[in-house]
Design an enzyme around this catalytic site. Sequence first.
Site, PDB file in Angstrom:
ATOM      1  N   ASP A 190      -6.185  -3.579   0.273  1.00 64.17           N
ATOM      2  CA  ASP A 190      -6.003  -3.436   1.726  1.00 64.17           C
ATOM      3  C   ASP A 190      -7.365  -3.405   2.410  1.00 64.17           C
ATOM      4  OD1 ASP A 190      -4.863  -3.181   4.211  1.00 64.17           O
ATOM      5  OD2 ASP A 190      -4.280  -1.082   3.991  1.00 64.17           O
TER       6      ASP A 190
ATOM      7  N   HIS B 118       0.801  -1.238   0.000  1.00 70.53           N
ATOM      8  CA  HIS B 118       0.000   0.000   0.000  1.00 70.53           C
ATOM      9  C   HIS B 118       0.834   1.290   0.000  1.00 70.53           C
ATOM     10  CE1 HIS B 118       0.905  -0.413   4.218  1.00 70.53           C
ATOM     11  NE2 HIS B 118      -0.120  -1.192   4.501  1.00 70.53           N
TER      12      HIS B 118
END
Length: 439
Positions: free
Chosen positions: A310, A234
Amino acid sequence: MKRLLKGGRLVDPANGRDGMFDVLIEDGRIARVGRDLVGDADTAVVSIPDGFVICPGLIDMHVHLREPGQEHKETIATGTAAAVAGGFTAVACMPNTSPVNDHAGVTEYVLRKAAEANLARVYPIGAVSRGQAGEQLADIAELKSAGCVAITDDGRPVATAVLMRRALEYSSMFNIPVIEHCEEQSLKGDGVAHEGFQASSLGLRGIPAEAESIMALRDISLSSLTGGAVHIAHMSARQTLEAVRFGKSHGARVTCEVTPHHFVLTDDMLAAPVPYDTNTKMNPPLRETADRDAMLEGLADGSIDVIATDHAPHHYDEKLVEFDHAPFGITGLETAVSLCFDRLVHAHVIGLPRLIELLSVNPARILNVPGGTLAEGAPADITILAPDLPVTVSADRMKSKSKNSPFIGWTLRGGVAATLVGGRAVYVNEDTKLNLTNG
């Protein structure tokens, strides 16, 4: 049963196909890909509407399924239901459960619950250290043998350089990557939002972008030293993207991912339309416009390898508190495809083949799992996309147990028509009128 998909555009970057092809599915695998295919009397023929896209099943290599131990947020059954509704035929789940997935028993439990759900494929990711405490390496050989496809300490970055070095050395013996949440803890401190104008104006403690990029540089350097594969999770900061580019240009085994919320949103969301909305609190935080634009550039020029969600579900009550006290994270499985179409493909940032590389081909390659291809003999894990489908993000329609998303109410162009796992239709969007009954 046999199933023949006829019509629609087939996009299969791994095999250089992009055009009008039929797909014959038999015994859960791709039997044949070609033009004007004809099935026998036992073959169910499915007409794919004009404009729809057949592609290899999407793979999300960064999700939190919460089970075991946090079933009030999500279960493996609800998480995989959300996955297939979002077009994902497979997900890789993080180890920050309770207990932590740091030994074979937890890995086997996850796989057993995934088999019971019988929806998306689930690939467990094991912890780097025992209890994610950053002190002793977990038994990586045991985790790999039990079915883990990577290791990470997830929201707790690998604590020391020497431990990260050992993790990269050991993981390379088993040909699995170390996935790193890059965050220098002393710089992060007790920050809750990106360190910048918005956080300052709202009185929120900041997290500088350098907290991410410094740790990324450490781990890329250690990848060069050991030859181990590191995957930067991420990514949010433009400095981190530069570190990844530097590492790749110097031969480091580094790959990286970006989430839809980091290439769509900025920290302006902290102030408007709803100030202090805890559904804009994630880690890493939403950053400033220059960082968001850098992520778009990295997607376009090939520097970024993967789009991952995520997916981080939280119970409604947990987010309904002061911003400082709310947990980090938002759901993402059911909004990713629509955001990618609306903000990347239709905005001419990238083309559809590149999107399939980011969502399917590259995750399969990095994790070394089946998928990412519609080659003959491959598992018939297929996503059917509707690029022009109007989608309004609605909490009521979400399959996830949690609804903590900043995108509720957004209207987007493009979505998922159907998801097939092993040739079996595990999700069909009722808005598309596709007939994919399993017989």
